[in-house]
Design an enzyme around this catalytic site. Structure first.
Site, short mmCIF file in Angstrom:
data_model
loop_
_atom_site.label_atom_id
_atom_site.label_comp_id
_atom_site.label_asym_id
_atom_site.label_seq_id
_atom_site.Cartn_x
_atom_site.Cartn_y
_atom_site.Cartn_z
N ASP A 1 -3.69 -30.54 -24.92
CA ASP A 1 -3.07 -31.68 -24.25
C ASP A 1 -4.16 -32.40 -23.46
O ASP A 1 -5.24 -31.85 -23.18
CB ASP A 1 -1.96 -31.21 -23.30
CG ASP A 1 -0.68 -30.86 -24.04
OD1 ASP A 1 -0.42 -31.47 -25.10
OD2 ASP A 1 0.06 -29.97 -23.56
N TYR B 1 -5.68 -27.24 -30.57
CA TYR B 1 -4.95 -28.38 -30.05
C TYR B 1 -4.93 -28.34 -28.52
O TYR B 1 -4.61 -27.31 -27.92
CB TYR B 1 -3.52 -28.42 -30.58
CG TYR B 1 -2.77 -29.63 -30.07
CD1 TYR B 1 -2.98 -30.87 -30.66
CD2 TYR B 1 -1.90 -29.54 -29.00
CE1 TYR B 1 -2.34 -32.00 -30.18
CE2 TYR B 1 -1.25 -30.66 -28.51
CZ TYR B 1 -1.47 -31.88 -29.11
OH TYR B 1 -0.83 -33.00 -28.63
N GLU C 1 7.01 -42.15 -37.64
CA GLU C 1 5.92 -41.17 -37.77
C GLU C 1 6.21 -40.19 -38.89
O GLU C 1 7.27 -39.57 -38.94
CB GLU C 1 5.75 -40.43 -36.44
CG GLU C 1 4.57 -39.47 -36.41
CD GLU C 1 4.34 -38.90 -35.02
OE1 GLU C 1 4.12 -37.68 -34.93
OE2 GLU C 1 4.41 -39.67 -34.04
N ARG D 1 9.93 -38.88 -36.31
CA ARG D 1 10.41 -39.55 -35.12
C ARG D 1 10.12 -41.04 -35.18
O ARG D 1 9.30 -41.50 -35.99
CB ARG D 1 9.80 -38.95 -33.86
CG ARG D 1 8.28 -38.97 -33.79
CD ARG D 1 7.81 -38.27 -32.51
NE ARG D 1 6.35 -38.24 -32.40
CZ ARG D 1 5.69 -37.83 -31.32
NH1 ARG D 1 6.36 -37.41 -30.27
NH2 ARG D 1 4.38 -37.83 -31.28
N ARG E 1 -3.01 -30.63 -40.15
CA ARG E 1 -1.90 -31.51 -40.47
C ARG E 1 -2.27 -32.90 -39.94
O ARG E 1 -2.99 -33.02 -38.94
CB ARG E 1 -0.60 -31.05 -39.83
CG ARG E 1 -0.04 -29.78 -40.42
CD ARG E 1 0.46 -29.95 -41.83
NE ARG E 1 1.69 -30.75 -41.88
CZ ARG E 1 2.29 -31.11 -43.01
NH1 ARG E 1 1.76 -30.79 -44.18
NH2 ARG E 1 3.40 -31.81 -42.97
N ARG F 1 16.53 -24.87 -20.69
CA ARG F 1 16.76 -25.22 -19.30
C ARG F 1 18.27 -25.26 -19.03
O ARG F 1 18.99 -26.03 -19.67
CB ARG F 1 16.12 -26.58 -19.03
CG ARG F 1 16.10 -27.02 -17.60
CD ARG F 1 15.38 -28.35 -17.48
NE ARG F 1 13.95 -28.24 -17.79
CZ ARG F 1 13.19 -29.26 -18.17
NH1 ARG F 1 13.72 -30.45 -18.32
NH2 ARG F 1 11.92 -29.07 -18.40
N ARG G 1 7.42 -19.56 -27.45
CA ARG G 1 8.16 -19.97 -26.26
C ARG G 1 8.86 -21.29 -26.53
O ARG G 1 8.24 -22.26 -26.92
CB ARG G 1 7.22 -20.13 -25.07
CG ARG G 1 6.59 -18.82 -24.61
CD ARG G 1 5.70 -19.04 -23.40
NE ARG G 1 5.09 -17.81 -22.94
CZ ARG G 1 4.24 -17.74 -21.92
NH1 ARG G 1 3.91 -18.85 -21.26
NH2 ARG G 1 3.71 -16.59 -21.55
#
Length: 385
Positions: free
Chosen positions: A371, A369, A321, A301, A270, A197, A193
């Site tokens: 959030d 992982y 990073e 980034r 990673r 937008r 996904r």
């Protein structure tokens, strides 16, 4: 300073853990990150005695902030709290005040800037389109041209979702830097996904609630760990025999393969590293997070930390990073959930499910992982409470 209430415990530390921790605890909590700290808070609310240990010299896990030039620097990478779960939001905001920071990163591809997530500002910069229908037609045409009905890898999956241009400019090189593998070698599931937008909205998240603790995440952990005994610079595995016998139950948030002495092999991750710099300017890039999506730039980034809290300090702190393969002496960040690793993890999980006095929780213990809001919700709804 983070967790001043723990200083008296830290000052008492000796090598004889058995003597020092003679009193009985209801829970030994291994890891003072978000899962462990939330668990300690919920347990203490129910009158339970908790000892929280962490091998690092600070609590807070990867949310720990280091104050530099008056700026709360996210030492282990950018963290923006976001959720649509009202109970989770009310819980964290009952502990500390949150600001109204909105995550609106920018992508830099060979010096040209694009808004993220993919939205009408992005499409206008790419193709000059103005209306949502024009953007949808452009993407639909590129999807049709790809002609992939059943994607076999990440590259095919991405092109089938958003077309060739977005994939080439904003996904391909960035993803390959992140994972250290060609997109044609990565499974399509990684990018099933993609946020697309068709509005001029640069808010990266769709969640209702979003922000960062005023004064940094350390203040949140001060509240979460209040009342718990805390021992830092304490490696569970260096004192395992003594520590396993001082509590009725153990909450373990470390690596599950290490808990079982790697008997089925090591799980892969990673990792990321940071190149930090203090600059004699009050505004380096004008945004908290700028992604570098070309292959030539070695880092993924740049984070300019002051923008997370709308800072007005005369100087600024940036972190470049870099993503790389995890090694034993580096911090595991992102599980590599391929077929090999998932099959190994399931063997460890089978052992974990049989434990009667050990609770496994968090990204390392569950090899998944999460959030931040997922972690908080898990603990709030834990069967122990």
């Amino acid at each position: 300073m983070l967790l001043n209430h723990s200083q008296s415990i830290m000052e008492k530390q000796t090598e004889n853990l058995t003597t020092e921790t003679a009193k009985k605890y209801d829970y030994l909590i291994v890891g003072a990150g978000l899962y462990g700290a939330c668990f300690a808070y919920m347990a203490r609310k129910r009158g339970k005695k908790c000892l929280v240990i962490d091998k690092r010299e600070h609590a807070g896990g990867n949310l720990y902030c280091e104050n530099i030039e008056g700026i709360n620097v996210h030492k282990y990478g950018a963290h923006i709290f976001h959720t649509s779960d009202k109970a989770v939001w009310e819980f964290v905001t009952s502990l500390v005040e949150f600001n109204n920071y909105i995550n609106s990163p920018v992508a830099n591809y060979k010096g040209k800037l694009y808004n993220l997530p993919f939205n009408m500002n992005t499409f206008h910069a790419l193709w000059g389109v103005v209306t949502p229908q024009e953007a949808m037609d452009k993407i639909a045409g590129q999807r049709a041209a790809a002609g992939t009905s059943e994607p076999q890898n990440l590259e095919q999956q991405a092109i089938s979702l958003v077309g060739e241009d977005i994939y080439r400019i904003l996904i391909k090189d960035y993803t390959e830097k992140q994972w250290g593998r060609k997109c044609t070698e990565l499974p399509p599931s990684i990018i099933k996904r993609l946020p697309v937008r068709f509005t001029y909205d640069n808010n990266y998240f769709n969640d209702i609630y979003q922000g960062i603790p005023v004064g940094g995440y350390n203040r949140l952990f001060d509240k979460l760990l209040e009342g718990a005994d805390l021992r830092l610079n304490c490696d569970f595995f260096a004192h395992r025999q003594e520590l396993e016998n001082i509590a009725d139950k153990i909450l373990y948030t470390g690596a599950i393969d290490q808990f079982y002495d790697y008997r089925f092999g090591k799980l892969e991750y990673r990792t990321v590293s940071f190149e930090q710099e203090v600059l004699d300017t009050d505004n380096y890039q004008g945004v908290a997070v700028m992604n570098y999506t070309d292959a030539e730039t070695p880092y993924t980034r740049i984070i300019e930390h002051k923008h997370f809290e709308f800072g007005k300090q005369p100087k600024t702190v940036i972190s470049r990073e870099y993503s790389s393969e995890w090694k034993d002496d580096s911090e595991p960040y992102y599980p590599v959930n391929n077929e090999r690793n998932n099959s190994i993890y399931l063997k460890y999980k089978e052992l974990a499910d049989k434990e009667s006095s050990v609770i496994f929780g968090g990204r390392l213990a569950e090899y998944k992982y999460y959030d931040m809001h997922h972690i908080v919700a898990q603990v709030l709804n834990h069967k122990e409470f």
